[in-house]
Design a protein around this motif. Sequence first.
Motif, PDB file in Angstrom:
ATOM      1  N   VAL A   1       2.206  10.080  -4.678  1.00  0.00           N
ATOM      2  CA  VAL A   1       1.545   8.807  -4.371  1.00  0.00           C
ATOM      3  C   VAL A   1       1.131   8.102  -5.658  1.00  0.00           C
ATOM      4  CG1 VAL A   1      -0.524   7.789  -3.338  1.00  0.00           C
ATOM      5  CG2 VAL A   1       0.804   9.497  -2.063  1.00  0.00           C
TER       6      VAL A   1
ATOM      7  N   PHE B   1       0.846  -1.193   0.000  1.00  0.00           N
ATOM      8  CA  PHE B   1       0.000   0.000   0.000  1.00  0.00           C
ATOM      9  C   PHE B   1       0.882   1.244   0.000  1.00  0.00           C
ATOM     10  CE2 PHE B   1      -2.783   3.191   1.977  1.00  0.00           C
ATOM     11  CZ  PHE B   1      -3.918   3.038   1.179  1.00  0.00           C
ATOM     12  N   VAL B   2       0.526   2.213  -0.821  1.00  0.00           N
ATOM     13  CA  VAL B   2       1.204   3.512  -0.857  1.00  0.00           C
ATOM     14  C   VAL B   2       0.344   4.491  -0.058  1.00  0.00           C
ATOM     15  CG1 VAL B   2       2.158   5.358  -2.269  1.00  0.00           C
ATOM     16  CG2 VAL B   2       2.185   2.996  -3.116  1.00  0.00           C
ATOM     17  N   ALA B   3       0.865   4.978   1.034  1.00  0.00           N
ATOM     18  CA  ALA B   3       0.088   5.822   1.951  1.00  0.00           C
ATOM     19  C   ALA B   3       0.571   7.260   1.918  1.00  0.00           C
ATOM     20  CB  ALA B   3       0.206   5.285   3.378  1.00  0.00           C
TER      21      ALA B   3
ATOM     22  N   VAL C   1       2.351   4.488  -7.432  1.00  0.00           N
ATOM     23  CA  VAL C   1       1.407   3.468  -7.908  1.00  0.00           C
ATOM     24  C   VAL C   1       1.705   3.126  -9.367  1.00  0.00           C
ATOM     25  CG1 VAL C   1      -1.021   3.003  -8.451  1.00  0.00           C
ATOM     26  CG2 VAL C   1      -0.409   4.092  -6.276  1.00  0.00           C
TER      27      VAL C   1
ATOM     28  N   ALA D   1      -3.233   2.588  -3.758  1.00  0.00           N
ATOM     29  CA  ALA D   1      -3.433   3.718  -2.848  1.00  0.00           C
ATOM     30  C   ALA D   1      -4.881   4.162  -2.861  1.00  0.00           C
ATOM     31  CB  ALA D   1      -2.535   4.889  -3.236  1.00  0.00           C
TER      32      ALA D   1
ATOM     33  N   ARG E   1      -4.735   9.671   4.898  1.00  0.00           N
ATOM     34  CA  ARG E   1      -4.108   8.570   5.632  1.00  0.00           C
ATOM     35  C   ARG E   1      -5.101   8.028   6.671  1.00  0.00           C
ATOM     36  NH1 ARG E   1       1.301   6.964   6.730  1.00  0.00           N
ATOM     37  NH2 ARG E   1       1.288   5.457   8.430  1.00  0.00           N
TER      38      ARG E   1
ATOM     39  N   GLU F   1       5.489   5.858   1.450  1.00  0.00           N
ATOM     40  CA  GLU F   1       4.688   6.995   1.892  1.00  0.00           C
ATOM     41  C   GLU F   1       5.022   8.205   1.026  1.00  0.00           C
ATOM     42  OE1 GLU F   1       3.985   6.515   6.636  1.00  0.00           O
ATOM     43  OE2 GLU F   1       6.026   7.048   6.000  1.00  0.00           O
TER      44      GLU F   1
END
Length: 294
Positions: free
Chosen positions: A227, A191-193, A231, A238, A201, A220
């Motif tokens: 972000v 996961f890209v946060a 991806v 995300a 977030r 992150e």
Amino acid sequence: MDLVTVRWFLVVAEHGHVTNAASELRISQPGLSRAIARLERELGAPLFDRAGRGVVLSVYGRIFAEHARRLVAEEEASRRALAQAADPERGEVSLGFLHTQGPSFVPDLIRRYRRDHPGVTFRLSQDRSERLLAMLLDGGADLVITSPRPDDPSLAWQPLVTERLQLAVPADHRLAARRRVRVSDVLDEPFVAFYRGAGLRVVAEDLFALAGARPRIAFEGEESSTVRGLVAAGLGVAVVAPAAPGEEFSGVRHLALAEPAAVRTIGLAWPSGRTRPPVAEGFRRFVLAHGSGH
């Protein structure tokens, strides 16, 4: 020392004559002489030397005159600033907002407001919600556009728009052909946060919690473009806000999230107990009346 006496000192220095200075100032010559004598006692140094029937600045007076001119200039500048701050049609609004509101929402608000209020200028700051609220509390911003609703009771907040959130996946992702997905479809994926302190977030972590899991955070980022770039590089998926009209992101597919909780509400926040300059109050009222749509 008071600024009136400082001003009188500068007039005497300009004329080189106490009587002529008193005449210009429309005060008595003895009164002006006593005021200059009090100033000299306060400073502990003679400011003038006798020169025939007039006076000239002493070595101490020349030094003090430089500072006195700055003092008077600062006082005049502060008066102009206060007068400007009291004018709702002139002055500066300090506005903070989320990165995601920068491409179209905030510029459109400012454009529409300045159409009828051309004398108003803006000082803009983009950041994540946590920092925006800190700016409000320490006086660094008059208003901020943020999400979610602040939990600090000293801050007022009114919703403006509600956005349906999306899942961003790489273009070659196994779900890329789908139109609608659930967070439960990607629980085990990287996961890209957004950084902690960002509203998105919080929403993403809440969505995963509803699905009984925590996101496997691999990377992150602070801005939505970063972000989405991560991806597109295939480094994870995300939860993102909808792209602004006209924005395109190569290598990314945006899928609707089916969960009812996959929304965020953007609102305007301000310190409820602080007096706002009329210029900021005018913009606040405009946003609350006309900022309810992109």
